[in-house]
Design a protein around this motif. Structure first.
Motif, PDB file in Angstrom:
ATOM      1  N   TYR A  25       0.773  -1.242   0.000  1.00  0.00           N
ATOM      2  CA  TYR A  25       0.000   0.000   0.000  1.00  0.00           C
ATOM      3  C   TYR A  25       0.806   1.296   0.000  1.00  0.00           C
ATOM      4  CZ  TYR A  25      -4.183  -2.740   0.655  1.00  0.00           C
ATOM      5  OH  TYR A  25      -5.207  -3.620   0.475  1.00  0.00           O
ATOM      6  N   LEU A  29      -1.124   4.725  -1.217  1.00  0.00           N
ATOM      7  CA  LEU A  29      -1.353   5.607  -0.081  1.00  0.00           C
ATOM      8  C   LEU A  29      -0.606   6.926  -0.275  1.00  0.00           C
ATOM      9  CD1 LEU A  29      -2.757   5.819   2.656  1.00  0.00           C
ATOM     10  CD2 LEU A  29      -0.724   4.807   3.690  1.00  0.00           C
ATOM     11  N   TYR A  32      -2.486   9.066  -2.788  1.00  0.00           N
ATOM     12  CA  TYR A  32      -3.678   9.695  -2.206  1.00  0.00           C
ATOM     13  C   TYR A  32      -3.287  10.894  -1.339  1.00  0.00           C
ATOM     14  CZ  TYR A  32      -7.824  10.293   0.728  1.00  0.00           C
ATOM     15  OH  TYR A  32      -8.895  10.815   1.406  1.00  0.00           O
ATOM     16  N   LYS A  68      -8.615  -1.757   3.972  1.00  0.00           N
ATOM     17  CA  LYS A  68      -8.393  -0.664   3.025  1.00  0.00           C
ATOM     18  C   LYS A  68      -9.163   0.608   3.385  1.00  0.00           C
ATOM     19  CE  LYS A  68      -8.048  -0.416  -1.973  1.00  0.00           C
ATOM     20  NZ  LYS A  68      -8.277  -1.152  -3.205  1.00  0.00           N
ATOM     21  N   TYR A  72      -7.407   4.233   4.625  1.00  0.00           N
ATOM     22  CA  TYR A  72      -7.670   5.529   3.993  1.00  0.00           C
ATOM     23  C   TYR A  72      -8.354   6.497   4.959  1.00  0.00           C
ATOM     24  CZ  TYR A  72      -6.003   4.040  -0.550  1.00  0.00           C
ATOM     25  OH  TYR A  72      -5.202   3.627  -1.577  1.00  0.00           O
ATOM     26  N   THR A  76      -6.974  10.113   5.641  1.00  0.00           N
ATOM     27  CA  THR A  76      -7.832  11.290   5.509  1.00  0.00           C
ATOM     28  C   THR A  76      -7.802  12.120   6.784  1.00  0.00           C
ATOM     29  OG1 THR A  76      -9.252  10.100   3.956  1.00  0.00           O
ATOM     30  CG2 THR A  76     -10.174  12.077   4.994  1.00  0.00           C
ATOM     31  N   LEU A 134     -10.582   9.302  -3.794  1.00  0.00           N
ATOM     32  CA  LEU A 134     -10.777   7.922  -3.339  1.00  0.00           C
ATOM     33  C   LEU A 134     -11.467   7.073  -4.408  1.00  0.00           C
ATOM     34  CD1 LEU A 134     -11.801   8.538   0.377  1.00  0.00           C
ATOM     35  CD2 LEU A 134      -9.718   7.394  -0.417  1.00  0.00           C
ATOM     36  N   GLN A 138      -7.972   6.034  -6.292  1.00  0.00           N
ATOM     37  CA  GLN A 138      -7.705   4.887  -5.421  1.00  0.00           C
ATOM     38  C   GLN A 138      -8.652   3.721  -5.721  1.00  0.00           C
ATOM     39  OE1 GLN A 138      -4.947   7.097  -4.655  1.00  0.00           O
ATOM     40  NE2 GLN A 138      -4.831   5.201  -3.550  1.00  0.00           N
ATOM     41  N   THR A 148     -14.528   4.853   4.947  1.00  0.00           N
ATOM     42  CA  THR A 148     -13.324   5.671   5.100  1.00  0.00           C
ATOM     43  C   THR A 148     -13.633   7.029   5.702  1.00  0.00           C
ATOM     44  OG1 THR A 148     -12.251   4.587   3.221  1.00  0.00           O
ATOM     45  CG2 THR A 148     -11.411   6.753   3.838  1.00  0.00           C
TER      46      THR A 148
END
Length: 183
Positions: A25, A29, A32, A68, A72, A76, A134, A138, A148
Motif C-alpha cells: 500500500y 497511499l 492519495y 483498506k 484511507y 484522511t 478515493l 484509489q 473511510t
C-alpha cells in the motif's frame, strides 16, 4: 482477507506483517496523500506516520473489518489534522510544475492535461476532492469510501455527483479562459 490476516499477524508479534502492508500500500497511499497535500516531502512523512499508526493499532490487537477503508480513513484524518494546524491555515499557493524555461517543450500533452485536471480538482473543497480521489484515483467502491470518511453511501454518491458537477464547471471556465492543455 490478506490485509486483515496481516493485521492479525501483527497483533501476534509478527512485525514482518507490517512489511507486507507497506509493500502493498505504500505507493497508492502516497498517491492519495500527495494529491490532498500537494507536497512530496510532507506526503512521504505523512505516509510514514500513517503506517506507524497502523503498526501501533496492530500491536494493540486491533484488526479492522475492512483494512483498506480503515487505512484511507487514517490517511484522511491525518490530512485533515494537518490542515487544521494553525501553521497551515495560510492560503495554500501551488508551485508551478512548469516554469517558462526550455523545459516546456519536453513536456508531453498528456502530462499537461493531467496537471490541468489535478489543478482543477484541487480547486474543489476538501469534501468533494477527497471522495473524487478515493473513487477515481484509489478505485474504492462507494461502500469503502463511506467507511473511510464516516459517511452514508447516499452522502458519498451525492458528494461525487456534486464534485463532478463543480469540476465540470471549473474545466469549462478554464476552457473559456484558455487555460489548460492549450497553454
Amino acid at each position: 482477507m490478506q490485509d486483515e490476516d496481516d493485521m492479525s499477524q501483527l497483533s501476534l508479534g509478527n512485525d514482518s506483517a507490517l512489511d507486507a502492508l507497506v509493500f502493498r500500500y505504500h505507493k497508492p497511499l502516497y498517491g492519495y496523500v500527495y494529491r490532498l497535500l500537494q507536497d512530496e516531502k510532507l506526503a512521504e512523512d505523512m505516509v510514514q506516520e500513517i503506517f506507524l499508526k497502523i503498526y501501533q493499532q496492530g500491536k494493540k490487537g486491533f484488526i479492522p473489518d475492512q483494512f483498506k477503508p480503515w487505512m484511507y480513513k487514517i490517511a484522511t484524518n491525518c490530512c485533515k489534522d494537518y490542515w487544521k494546524k494553525a501553521s497551515t491555515q495560510q492560503e495554500y499557493v501551488m508551485d508551478e510544475e512548469v516554469e517558462a524555461t526550455g523545459h516546456i517543450h519536453s513536456i508531453i500533452d498528456r502530462q499537461l492535461e493531467r496537471k490541468w485536471m489535478v489543478d482543477s480538482l484541487n480547486q474543489l473543497s476538501f469534501e468533494y476532492r477527497s471522495v473524487l480521489y478515493l473513487r477515481f484515483y484509489q478505485d474504492l467502491k462507494y461502500a469503502e469510501i463511506a467507511l473511510t470518511l464516516d459517511l452514508s453511501i447516499n452522502t458519498v454518491k451525492t458528494r461525487i455527483a456534486r464534485g463532478l458537477k463543480h469540476l465540470e464547471e471549473i474545466l469549462k471556465e478554464d476552457d473559456r479562459k484558455g487555460v489548460g492543455i492549450h497553454e
